[in-house]
Design a protein around this motif. Structure first.
Motif, PDB file in Angstrom:
ATOM      1  N   THR A 161      -3.192  38.476   0.180  1.00  0.00           N
ATOM      2  CA  THR A 161      -2.144  37.802  -0.590  1.00  0.00           C
ATOM      3  C   THR A 161      -2.261  36.281  -0.549  1.00  0.00           C
ATOM      4  O   THR A 161      -1.401  35.584  -1.098  1.00  0.00           O
ATOM      5  CB  THR A 161      -0.741  38.224  -0.098  1.00  0.00           C
ATOM      6  N   SER A 162      -3.314  35.773   0.047  1.00  0.00           N
ATOM      7  CA  SER A 162      -3.534  34.331   0.081  1.00  0.00           C
ATOM      8  C   SER A 162      -3.752  33.801  -1.325  1.00  0.00           C
ATOM      9  O   SER A 162      -4.317  34.471  -2.179  1.00  0.00           O
ATOM     10  CB  SER A 162      -4.769  33.976   0.904  1.00  0.00           C
ATOM     11  N   ARG A 163      -3.307  32.588  -1.516  1.00  0.00           N
ATOM     12  CA  ARG A 163      -3.577  31.860  -2.745  1.00  0.00           C
ATOM     13  C   ARG A 163      -3.423  30.397  -2.415  1.00  0.00           C
ATOM     14  O   ARG A 163      -2.772  30.034  -1.441  1.00  0.00           O
ATOM     15  CB  ARG A 163      -2.666  32.308  -3.903  1.00  0.00           C
ATOM     16  N   SER A 170      -5.466  24.545 -10.795  1.00  0.00           N
ATOM     17  CA  SER A 170      -5.379  25.995 -10.863  1.00  0.00           C
ATOM     18  C   SER A 170      -4.951  26.582  -9.531  1.00  0.00           C
ATOM     19  O   SER A 170      -5.231  26.019  -8.482  1.00  0.00           O
ATOM     20  CB  SER A 170      -6.751  26.593 -11.210  1.00  0.00           C
ATOM     21  N   VAL A 171      -4.321  27.741  -9.615  1.00  0.00           N
ATOM     22  CA  VAL A 171      -4.068  28.543  -8.425  1.00  0.00           C
ATOM     23  C   VAL A 171      -5.254  29.492  -8.286  1.00  0.00           C
ATOM     24  O   VAL A 171      -5.651  30.157  -9.245  1.00  0.00           O
ATOM     25  CB  VAL A 171      -2.739  29.330  -8.533  1.00  0.00           C
ATOM     26  N   CYS A 172      -5.822  29.517  -7.108  1.00  0.00           N
ATOM     27  CA  CYS A 172      -6.962  30.375  -6.812  1.00  0.00           C
ATOM     28  C   CYS A 172      -6.483  31.543  -5.954  1.00  0.00           C
ATOM     29  O   CYS A 172      -5.667  31.372  -5.047  1.00  0.00           O
ATOM     30  CB  CYS A 172      -8.020  29.578  -6.047  1.00  0.00           C
ATOM     31  N   ARG A 185       2.930  28.551 -19.158  1.00  0.00           N
ATOM     32  CA  ARG A 185       3.166  29.447 -20.301  1.00  0.00           C
ATOM     33  C   ARG A 185       3.839  30.740 -19.821  1.00  0.00           C
ATOM     34  O   ARG A 185       4.764  31.242 -20.455  1.00  0.00           O
ATOM     35  CB  ARG A 185       1.853  29.757 -20.999  1.00  0.00           C
ATOM     36  N   ILE A 186       3.360  31.291 -18.720  1.00  0.00           N
ATOM     37  CA  ILE A 186       3.957  32.514 -18.159  1.00  0.00           C
ATOM     38  C   ILE A 186       5.422  32.275 -17.805  1.00  0.00           C
ATOM     39  O   ILE A 186       6.282  33.107 -18.069  1.00  0.00           O
ATOM     40  CB  ILE A 186       3.163  32.976 -16.908  1.00  0.00           C
ATOM     41  N   ALA A 187       5.700  31.111 -17.203  1.00  0.00           N
ATOM     42  CA  ALA A 187       7.067  30.789 -16.784  1.00  0.00           C
ATOM     43  C   ALA A 187       7.926  30.311 -17.958  1.00  0.00           C
ATOM     44  O   ALA A 187       9.144  30.257 -17.846  1.00  0.00           O
ATOM     45  CB  ALA A 187       7.043  29.714 -15.710  1.00  0.00           C
ATOM     46  N   ASP A 188       7.282  29.963 -19.057  1.00  0.00           N
ATOM     47  CA  ASP A 188       7.960  29.459 -20.244  1.00  0.00           C
ATOM     48  C   ASP A 188       8.720  28.160 -19.955  1.00  0.00           C
ATOM     49  O   ASP A 188       9.840  27.957 -20.422  1.00  0.00           O
ATOM     50  CB  ASP A 188       8.893  30.520 -20.843  1.00  0.00           C
ATOM     51  N   ARG A 189       8.082  27.325 -19.130  1.00  0.00           N
ATOM     52  CA  ARG A 189       8.668  26.019 -18.800  1.00  0.00           C
ATOM     53  C   ARG A 189       7.609  25.160 -18.124  1.00  0.00           C
ATOM     54  O   ARG A 189       6.648  25.682 -17.560  1.00  0.00           O
ATOM     55  CB  ARG A 189       9.874  26.177 -17.879  1.00  0.00           C
ATOM     56  N   PRO A 190       7.789  23.844 -18.157  1.00  0.00           N
ATOM     57  CA  PRO A 190       6.865  22.982 -17.415  1.00  0.00           C
ATOM     58  C   PRO A 190       7.087  23.133 -15.913  1.00  0.00           C
ATOM     59  O   PRO A 190       8.193  23.443 -15.476  1.00  0.00           O
ATOM     60  CB  PRO A 190       7.212  21.570 -17.882  1.00  0.00           C
ATOM     61  N   SER A 191       6.055  22.921 -15.159  1.00  0.00           N
ATOM     62  CA  SER A 191       6.186  23.007 -13.703  1.00  0.00           C
ATOM     63  C   SER A 191       6.562  21.649 -13.138  1.00  0.00           C
ATOM     64  O   SER A 191       6.387  20.620 -13.792  1.00  0.00           O
ATOM     65  CB  SER A 191       4.885  23.490 -13.080  1.00  0.00           C
ATOM     66  N   LEU A 225       2.822  27.484  -7.340  1.00  0.00           N
ATOM     67  CA  LEU A 225       2.604  28.597  -6.413  1.00  0.00           C
ATOM     68  C   LEU A 225       3.757  29.602  -6.507  1.00  0.00           C
ATOM     69  O   LEU A 225       3.539  30.814  -6.460  1.00  0.00           O
ATOM     70  CB  LEU A 225       2.435  28.081  -4.983  1.00  0.00           C
ATOM     71  N   GLN A 226       4.972  29.103  -6.681  1.00  0.00           N
ATOM     72  CA  GLN A 226       6.124  29.987  -6.828  1.00  0.00           C
ATOM     73  C   GLN A 226       6.028  30.794  -8.133  1.00  0.00           C
ATOM     74  O   GLN A 226       6.322  31.993  -8.144  1.00  0.00           O
ATOM     75  CB  GLN A 226       7.414  29.177  -6.797  1.00  0.00           C
ATOM     76  N   ILE A 227       5.612  30.151  -9.213  1.00  0.00           N
ATOM     77  CA  ILE A 227       5.411  30.867 -10.487  1.00  0.00           C
ATOM     78  C   ILE A 227       4.365  31.956 -10.297  1.00  0.00           C
ATOM     79  O   ILE A 227       4.540  33.087 -10.749  1.00  0.00           O
ATOM     80  CB  ILE A 227       5.000  29.894 -11.613  1.00  0.00           C
TER      81      ILE A 227
END
Length: 86
Positions: free
Chosen positions: A7-9, A17-19, A40-46, A53-55
């Protein structure tokens, strides 16, 4: 068959990018999801690294499903996941 027992990232600033990693038997496969795709997945800017990481964590099952499909269609050891993969 690819699995995701680890589950590491991490967030890689240089790639924005998140790896994360999957495993096909003993082979480690690297996957990357870019900032733009996560937003895009979250439908909002980070708001930064912690937010990205939370997204990722909130959408991990969907992202891993996309990664598994991408891996099964074009085997390799490095996958930047793009919009076409989703």
């Amino acid at each position: 068959m690819i699995s995701f027992p680890n589950t590491s990232r991490n967030y890689q600033v240089s790639k924005q990018s998140v790896c994360f990693w999957g495993y096909d038997s003993a082979f480690e496969i690297s996957f990357f999801v870019g900032r733009d795709m996560l937003e895009r997945i979250a439908d909002r800017p980070s708001t930064g690294e912690a937010d990205l990481l939370q997204i990722f964590d909130a959408n991990r099952p969907q992202i891993q499903e996309v990664a598994a499909r991408a891996y099964s269609s074009r085997r390799g050891n490095y996958y930047p996941l793009a919009q076409k993969d989703f």
